[in-house]
Scaffold this active site. Sequence first.
Site, PDB file in Angstrom:
ATOM      1  N   TYR A  52       0.825  -1.211   0.000  1.00 56.29           N
ATOM      2  CA  TYR A  52       0.000   0.000   0.000  1.00 56.29           C
ATOM      3  C   TYR A  52       0.863   1.267   0.000  1.00 56.29           C
ATOM      4  O   TYR A  52       1.739   1.431   0.837  1.00 56.29           O
ATOM      5  CB  TYR A  52      -0.963   0.027   1.206  1.00 56.29           C
ATOM      6  CG  TYR A  52      -2.068  -1.008   1.124  1.00 56.29           C
ATOM      7  CD1 TYR A  52      -2.314  -1.729  -0.052  1.00 56.29           C
ATOM      8  CD2 TYR A  52      -2.884  -1.272   2.214  1.00 56.29           C
ATOM      9  CE1 TYR A  52      -3.321  -2.680  -0.124  1.00 56.29           C
ATOM     10  CE2 TYR A  52      -3.904  -2.220   2.138  1.00 56.29           C
ATOM     11  CZ  TYR A  52      -4.104  -2.925   0.965  1.00 56.29           C
ATOM     12  OH  TYR A  52      -5.112  -3.861   0.898  1.00 56.29           O
ATOM     13  N   LEU A 212     -17.700  -0.133  -1.136  1.00 55.72           N
ATOM     14  CA  LEU A 212     -18.397   0.837  -1.995  1.00 55.72           C
ATOM     15  C   LEU A 212     -17.840   0.782  -3.424  1.00 55.72           C
ATOM     16  O   LEU A 212     -17.929   1.778  -4.159  1.00 55.72           O
ATOM     17  CB  LEU A 212     -18.249   2.257  -1.412  1.00 55.72           C
ATOM     18  CG  LEU A 212     -18.728   2.413   0.041  1.00 55.72           C
ATOM     19  CD1 LEU A 212     -18.382   3.805   0.583  1.00 55.72           C
ATOM     20  CD2 LEU A 212     -20.226   2.163   0.151  1.00 55.72           C
ATOM     21  N   ALA A 213     -17.270  -0.359  -3.781  1.00 55.46           N
ATOM     22  CA  ALA A 213     -16.694  -0.554  -5.117  1.00 55.46           C
ATOM     23  C   ALA A 213     -15.666   0.537  -5.434  1.00 55.46           C
ATOM     24  O   ALA A 213     -15.612   1.044  -6.562  1.00 55.46           O
ATOM     25  CB  ALA A 213     -17.792  -0.605  -6.186  1.00 55.46           C
ATOM     26  N   GLY A 214     -14.888   0.890  -4.420  1.00 59.33           N
ATOM     27  CA  GLY A 214     -13.843   1.897  -4.611  1.00 59.33           C
ATOM     28  C   GLY A 214     -14.400   3.277  -4.946  1.00 59.33           C
ATOM     29  O   GLY A 214     -13.694   4.112  -5.520  1.00 59.33           O
ATOM     30  N   GLY A 215     -15.670   3.529  -4.606  1.00 57.28           N
ATOM     31  CA  GLY A 215     -16.302   4.836  -4.880  1.00 57.28           C
ATOM     32  C   GLY A 215     -17.096   4.840  -6.188  1.00 57.28           C
ATOM     33  O   GLY A 215     -17.805   5.790  -6.487  1.00 57.28           O
ATOM     34  N   PHE A 218     -20.890   5.698  -6.461  1.00 54.53           N
ATOM     35  CA  PHE A 218     -21.395   7.081  -6.405  1.00 54.53           C
ATOM     36  C   PHE A 218     -21.313   7.761  -7.766  1.00 54.53           C
ATOM     37  O   PHE A 218     -22.001   8.720  -8.026  1.00 54.53           O
ATOM     38  CB  PHE A 218     -20.620   7.886  -5.360  1.00 54.53           C
ATOM     39  CG  PHE A 218     -20.698   7.264  -4.009  1.00 54.53           C
ATOM     40  CD1 PHE A 218     -21.820   7.447  -3.212  1.00 54.53           C
ATOM     41  CD2 PHE A 218     -19.684   6.457  -3.552  1.00 54.53           C
ATOM     42  CE1 PHE A 218     -21.916   6.841  -1.979  1.00 54.53           C
ATOM     43  CE2 PHE A 218     -19.772   5.836  -2.309  1.00 54.53           C
ATOM     44  CZ  PHE A 218     -20.889   6.030  -1.525  1.00 54.53           C
TER      45      PHE A 218
HETATM   46  N1  NAP Z   1      -7.249  -7.682   0.441  1.00 51.99           N
HETATM   47  C1  NAP Z   1      -7.270  -7.032  -0.694  1.00 51.99           C
HETATM   48  O1  NAP Z   1      -6.900  -7.560  -1.780  1.00 51.99           O
HETATM   49  C2  NAP Z   1      -7.745  -5.606  -0.732  1.00 51.99           C
HETATM   50  C3  NAP Z   1      -7.950  -4.968  -1.970  1.00 51.99           C
HETATM   51  C4  NAP Z   1      -8.401  -3.647  -1.965  1.00 51.99           C
HETATM   52  C5  NAP Z   1      -8.622  -3.013  -0.749  1.00 51.99           C
HETATM   53  N2  NAP Z   1      -8.389  -3.645   0.435  1.00 51.99           N
HETATM   54  C6  NAP Z   1      -8.616  -2.980   1.739  1.00 51.99           C
HETATM   55  O2  NAP Z   1      -9.946  -2.491   1.755  1.00 51.99           O
HETATM   56  C7  NAP Z   1      -9.925  -1.095   2.058  1.00 51.99           C
HETATM   57  C8  NAP Z   1     -11.119  -0.448   1.424  1.00 51.99           C
HETATM   58  O3  NAP Z   1     -11.095  -0.573   0.006  1.00 51.99           O
HETATM   59  P1  NAP Z   1     -11.569   0.641  -0.892  1.00 51.99           P
HETATM   60  O4  NAP Z   1     -10.728   1.815  -0.584  1.00 51.99           O
HETATM   61  O5  NAP Z   1     -11.654   0.187  -2.288  1.00 51.99           O
HETATM   62  O6  NAP Z   1     -13.033   0.878  -0.237  1.00 51.99           O
HETATM   63  P2  NAP Z   1     -14.331   1.631  -0.748  1.00 51.99           P
HETATM   64  O7  NAP Z   1     -15.035   2.102   0.477  1.00 51.99           O
HETATM   65  O8  NAP Z   1     -15.081   0.746  -1.660  1.00 51.99           O
HETATM   66  O9  NAP Z   1     -13.828   2.865  -1.598  1.00 51.99           O
HETATM   67  C9  NAP Z   1     -13.253   3.988  -1.004  1.00 51.99           C
HETATM   68  C10 NAP Z   1     -13.317   5.114  -2.003  1.00 51.99           C
HETATM   69  O10 NAP Z   1     -14.688   5.512  -2.110  1.00 51.99           O
HETATM   70  C11 NAP Z   1     -14.783   6.901  -1.879  1.00 51.99           C
HETATM   71  N3  NAP Z   1     -16.029   7.200  -1.160  1.00 51.99           N
HETATM   72  C12 NAP Z   1     -16.427   6.729   0.038  1.00 51.99           C
HETATM   73  N4  NAP Z   1     -17.621   7.252   0.377  1.00 51.99           N
HETATM   74  C13 NAP Z   1     -17.974   8.064  -0.622  1.00 51.99           C
HETATM   75  C14 NAP Z   1     -19.100   8.874  -0.856  1.00 51.99           C
HETATM   76  N5  NAP Z   1     -20.097   8.953   0.030  1.00 51.99           N
HETATM   77  N6  NAP Z   1     -19.155   9.585  -2.007  1.00 51.99           N
HETATM   78  C15 NAP Z   1     -18.163   9.510  -2.912  1.00 51.99           C
HETATM   79  N7  NAP Z   1     -17.046   8.757  -2.740  1.00 51.99           N
HETATM   80  C16 NAP Z   1     -16.952   8.031  -1.602  1.00 51.99           C
HETATM   81  C17 NAP Z   1     -13.600   7.237  -1.008  1.00 51.99           C
HETATM   82  O11 NAP Z   1     -13.284   8.610  -1.170  1.00 51.99           O
HETATM   83  P3  NAP Z   1     -12.867   9.516   0.116  1.00 51.99           P
HETATM   84  O12 NAP Z   1     -11.520   9.038   0.522  1.00 51.99           O
HETATM   85  O13 NAP Z   1     -12.887  10.886  -0.464  1.00 51.99           O
HETATM   86  O14 NAP Z   1     -13.907   9.323   1.173  1.00 51.99           O
HETATM   87  C18 NAP Z   1     -12.530   6.331  -1.554  1.00 51.99           C
HETATM   88  O15 NAP Z   1     -11.903   6.897  -2.679  1.00 51.99           O
HETATM   89  C19 NAP Z   1      -8.548  -0.622   1.578  1.00 51.99           C
HETATM   90  O16 NAP Z   1      -8.110   0.550   2.230  1.00 51.99           O
HETATM   91  C20 NAP Z   1      -7.690  -1.795   1.948  1.00 51.99           C
HETATM   92  O17 NAP Z   1      -7.336  -1.725   3.318  1.00 51.99           O
HETATM   93  C21 NAP Z   1      -7.972  -4.943   0.460  1.00 51.99           C
END
Ligand code: NAP
Length: 300
Positions: A52, A212-215, A218
């Site tokens: 990361y 949240l499918a990485g945002g 939205f």
């Molecule tokens: N094990 C694995 O292979 C693996 C793979 C991927 C991820 N992960 C873990 O899972 C965690 C979460 O994954 P993710 O980051 O993809 O999660 P996510 O919650 O699906 O996506 C986060 C993204 O969504 C945006 N977002 C959240 N709420 C929003 C809203 N209300 N409106 C607009 N945008 C919004 C965030 O922006 P803001 O920052 O501006 O809120 C951020 O860019 C990672 O940090 C990591 O620790 C693990």
Amino acid sequence: MKIQLNEKLSISKLVIGCMRMNDWNLSVKQTVEFIEWCIERGITTFDHADIYGGDHRNEALFGEALQMQPSLRENIQIVTKCAIAVPNAKNPNIKTRFFNTDKQYVLEQVNDSLDKLNCGYVDLLLIHMFDLLIDPGELNETLQQLKSEGKVNYFGLSNHSPLEFDTLQKYTDIKFVTHQFMLNPLGIQNYQNGTMTHCLKEGISPMIWSPLAGGRLFKAANPADEKMKNVLQNIRQELNLEHLDEVVYKWIFKHASNPAIVLGTGNKERIERALTSLEGPQMTREQWYKILIEAGYTLW
Ligand SMILES: NC(=O)c1ccc[n+]([C@@H]2O[C@H](COP(=O)([O-])OP(=O)(O)OC[C@H]3O[C@@H](n4cnc5c(N)ncnc54)[C@H](OP(=O)(O)O)[C@@H]3O)[C@@H](O)[C@H]2O)c1
């Protein structure tokens, strides 16, 4: 708010995912304050990986905060992962991404993680992806060594199929305490391929990433995503909730495996909303299935 992964290890139901931490632009002091703010709200688990931010960078950002405020360590659980080799400055000879579970590589990665995190041990180490060239007996030796050296307390897997999970489990008496994988209304393959059901079989709580499918949810950048957004909006209104993300979190939490959600945001308002989704009205079966079906699940 807590999930008991075994007799000794519990994690918070909401976990702070640190994959995007390098984008949050926090000073070390602000990172300390952010961790304290989370702990005050019962969010005590932080999810890392060696890759990361690129080559342990986000672990290092977190580790600087632990160095400034060492007392934080006793109040949190640190999860990290290894097994994905990516090109970086430390390994100039690596040109292609691949998976590596060789003993020497895993031990080196964990040592580097501990060094960057500024702590003597991690609570949980996950094998990030299934390495098709894995030697399961060698992995067992590696995990036993990390455990006996006190560097890792417990172990789990990430992004493995049920068969891959069972195969690795067969080669070790170290019980994998969790399985971390993706699940969201735009990505339900882990319902379709039996991985969610496998958690019930194993009696483990999964850790759900990209809730949240990485945002993408939205943005609704294509007609299928837009249709899903509309379904979620309707259910949001029926449940009298303010925001779409609350609907999604309630949908994920409803599974009997008692999942933890790994949040991807460092935005406090959004984290507070995730906390409120743990309370209040529950989604009906019909609403829950409506989302699953819209996501492409065939009932019969
Ligand atoms: N094990 C694995 O292979 C693996 C793979 C991927 C991820 N992960 C873990 O899972 C965690 C979460 O994954 P993710 O980051 O993809 O999660 P996510 O919650 O699906 O996506 C986060 C993204 O969504 C945006 N977002 C959240 N709420 C929003 C809203 N209300 N409106 C607009 N945008 C919004 C965030 O922006 P803001 O920052 O501006 O809120 C951020 O860019 C990672 O940090 C990591 O620790 C693990």
